[in-house]
Design a protein around this motif. Structure first.
Motif, mmCIF file in Angstrom:
data_model
loop_
_atom_site.group_PDB
_atom_site.id
_atom_site.type_symbol
_atom_site.label_atom_id
_atom_site.label_comp_id
_atom_site.label_asym_id
_atom_site.label_seq_id
_atom_site.Cartn_x
_atom_site.Cartn_y
_atom_site.Cartn_z
ATOM 1 N N MET A 206 -3.798 0.484 -11.252
ATOM 2 C CA MET A 206 -5.126 1.080 -11.260
ATOM 3 C C MET A 206 -5.312 2.027 -10.074
ATOM 4 N N ALA A 207 -4.836 1.627 -8.906
ATOM 5 C CA ALA A 207 -4.941 2.494 -7.731
ATOM 6 C C ALA A 207 -4.116 3.768 -7.913
ATOM 7 N N ASN A 208 -2.915 3.619 -8.470
ATOM 8 C CA ASN A 208 -2.079 4.797 -8.711
ATOM 9 C C ASN A 208 -2.725 5.736 -9.725
ATOM 10 N N LEU A 209 -3.336 5.176 -10.747
ATOM 11 C CA LEU A 209 -4.034 6.001 -11.733
ATOM 12 C C LEU A 209 -5.102 6.863 -11.063
ATOM 13 N N LEU B 141 -6.881 0.994 -0.234
ATOM 14 C CA LEU B 141 -6.887 1.215 1.210
ATOM 15 C C LEU B 141 -5.518 1.659 1.695
ATOM 16 N N ILE B 142 -4.457 1.056 1.167
ATOM 17 C CA ILE B 142 -3.099 1.456 1.539
ATOM 18 C C ILE B 142 -2.878 2.928 1.230
ATOM 19 N N GLN B 143 -3.465 3.392 0.127
ATOM 20 C CA GLN B 143 -3.289 4.784 -0.283
ATOM 21 C C GLN B 143 -4.289 5.735 0.380
ATOM 22 N N GLY B 144 -5.036 5.234 1.364
ATOM 23 C CA GLY B 144 -5.865 6.096 2.183
ATOM 24 C C GLY B 144 -7.242 6.416 1.659
#
Length: 243
Positions: A216-219, A21-24
């Protein structure tokens, strides 16, 4: 992007959802007990909460929930209780991985979706030469026999390695291998390796759940990072102040 998260209400899944969510991103969260979720999720237009046990969903439901997704992330695991370890379903992670991937194949997306699996450092990547000591082999062999969740983790990654492989038309994947999981409130420095740099049994390191969710989110969101680790089983360790 739209990401389907299974195991979203777990200790690591919650961190992953927050980071997405932070990454949109827009998140679809399949959870068995929605009443346990943070209140902020229930009032967030970017989260769709799906109340269900993942293996109770029909094939049609699986297809519908995955059809518009850019990625699927699994933080599924077994509860550390007698029933959670030895009860059914013993192949929770493997069966969920297989059925979700079958749903993606049925949907035949125009571009491959990303499947990100939280796994365990006790599981070797058999695509690489990852030598371990005789003592560790013996311990892992016992875990395989005595603890069904360990075998479940092995089978889940084996499905991705052997049945999906490196050049699938509809699915790309990565299986994340944290070391001993701990709880922290904030992300800290961490390091990623293709294979373990220490013994998972006799010299275990630590990995905070929030760092796993962050990675995981960055991946999922970082194209270059994905291209570095897709089709692999990266290991994640916290970097301690003494390292």
């Amino acid at each position: 992007m739209t990401i389907l998260v299974v195991g979203a209400s777990g200790a690591t899944g919650r961190h992953l959802v927050k980071q997405l969510l932070i990454q949109g991103n827009t998140v679809k969260a399949i959870v068995r007990s929605p009443e346990k979720l943070p209140e902020s999720w229930k009032n967030n237009d970017h989260i769709q909460i799906i109340s269900a046990s993942i293996l109770d969903l029909s094939d049609k439901d699986m297809s519908e929930f995955t059809v518009d997704c850019d990625a699927i992330a699994s933080c599924l695991g077994h509860n550390l209780t007698w029933k959670g370890i030895y009860g059914q379903p013993r192949k929770l992670v493997t069966d969920a991985t297989r059925r979700l991937c079958e749903a993606v194949k049925t949907n035949a997306p125009k571009k491959p979706i990303k499947y990100v699996l939280m796994n365990t450092i006790g599981n070797r990547n058999r695509d690489l030469n990852e030598p371990i000591s005789f003592g560790q082999k013996c311990v892992i062999g016992l875990l395989r026999l005595l603890l069904p969740p360990h075998l479940d983790n092995e089978k889940a990654s084996d499905y991705l390695r052997t049945q999906i492989g490196q050049n699938h038309d509809f699915i790309e994947w990565a299986a994340i291998r944290p070391d001993g999981l701990i709880n922290e409130e904030e992300t800290t420095d961490y390091e990623i390796h293709a294979s373990p740099t220490r013994s998972a049994i006799f010299n275990a390191g630590k990995t905070s759940r929030i760092n796993v969710g962050h990675f995981m989110a960055n991946l999922i969101n970082d194209k270059n990072l994905w291209n570095t680790w897709k089709g692999q089983m990266p290991v994640i360790y916290n970097i301690s102040p003494l390292d």
